[in-house]
Design a protein around this motif. Sequence first.
Motif, PDB file in Angstrom:
ATOM      1  N   LEU A   1       2.776  68.873   3.132  1.00 54.12           N
ATOM      2  CA  LEU A   1       4.215  69.097   2.951  1.00 54.12           C
ATOM      3  C   LEU A   1       5.026  67.847   3.279  1.00 54.12           C
ATOM      4  O   LEU A   1       6.074  67.593   2.679  1.00 54.12           O
ATOM      5  CB  LEU A   1       4.661  70.269   3.831  1.00 54.12           C
TER       6      LEU A   1
ATOM      7  N   PRO B   1      11.974  59.316   2.195  1.00 53.38           N
ATOM      8  CA  PRO B   1      10.936  59.951   3.016  1.00 53.38           C
ATOM      9  C   PRO B   1      11.352  60.057   4.482  1.00 53.38           C
ATOM     10  O   PRO B   1      12.197  59.311   4.969  1.00 53.38           O
ATOM     11  CB  PRO B   1       9.738  59.019   2.852  1.00 53.38           C
TER      12      PRO B   1
ATOM     13  N   LYS C   1       4.540  64.907   2.449  1.00 54.26           N
ATOM     14  CA  LYS C   1       4.639  63.995   1.307  1.00 54.26           C
ATOM     15  C   LYS C   1       5.780  64.356   0.362  1.00 54.26           C
ATOM     16  O   LYS C   1       6.251  63.505  -0.383  1.00 54.26           O
ATOM     17  CB  LYS C   1       3.325  63.965   0.540  1.00 54.26           C
ATOM     18  N   ILE C   2       6.222  65.611   0.393  1.00 52.22           N
ATOM     19  CA  ILE C   2       7.288  66.013  -0.525  1.00 52.22           C
ATOM     20  C   ILE C   2       8.630  66.249   0.153  1.00 52.22           C
ATOM     21  O   ILE C   2       9.642  66.352  -0.515  1.00 52.22           O
ATOM     22  CB  ILE C   2       6.881  67.259  -1.346  1.00 52.22           C
TER      23      ILE C   2
ATOM     24  N   LYS D   1      17.674  61.237   0.165  1.00 52.15           N
ATOM     25  CA  LYS D   1      16.502  61.652  -0.621  1.00 52.15           C
ATOM     26  C   LYS D   1      15.264  60.794  -0.366  1.00 52.15           C
ATOM     27  O   LYS D   1      14.313  60.829  -1.131  1.00 52.15           O
ATOM     28  CB  LYS D   1      16.806  61.653  -2.126  1.00 52.15           C
TER      29      LYS D   1
END
Length: 66
Positions: free
Chosen positions: A7, A19, A9-10, A17
Motif C-alpha cells: 500500500l 510519495p 507504493k500507491i 500528490k
Amino acid sequence: MNPADPLLKILACPLDKGPLTLLTAEDALYNPRLHRRYPIVDGIPQLLPSSGEQVDDTEHRRLTSQ
C-alpha cells in the motif's frame, strides 16, 4: 503498517500528490517536501489535508535523519 506493505507504493500526499515516508516509530506517514506528518490510526492512514500537521525545521531534520 510496515515498510514492506505494498500500500505504501500507491499512497500519496493529498496536497502535492508525491510519495510519503513511513515513520514506524511514530505510526505516521511523512511528506519531507512539505514538512507534513499524517497519522495512522488503527492501521488506517489519515490522509485528509486537515489531518496533516506541519512539522518545524528541527523536527524535520530529526525525521529525515532516521
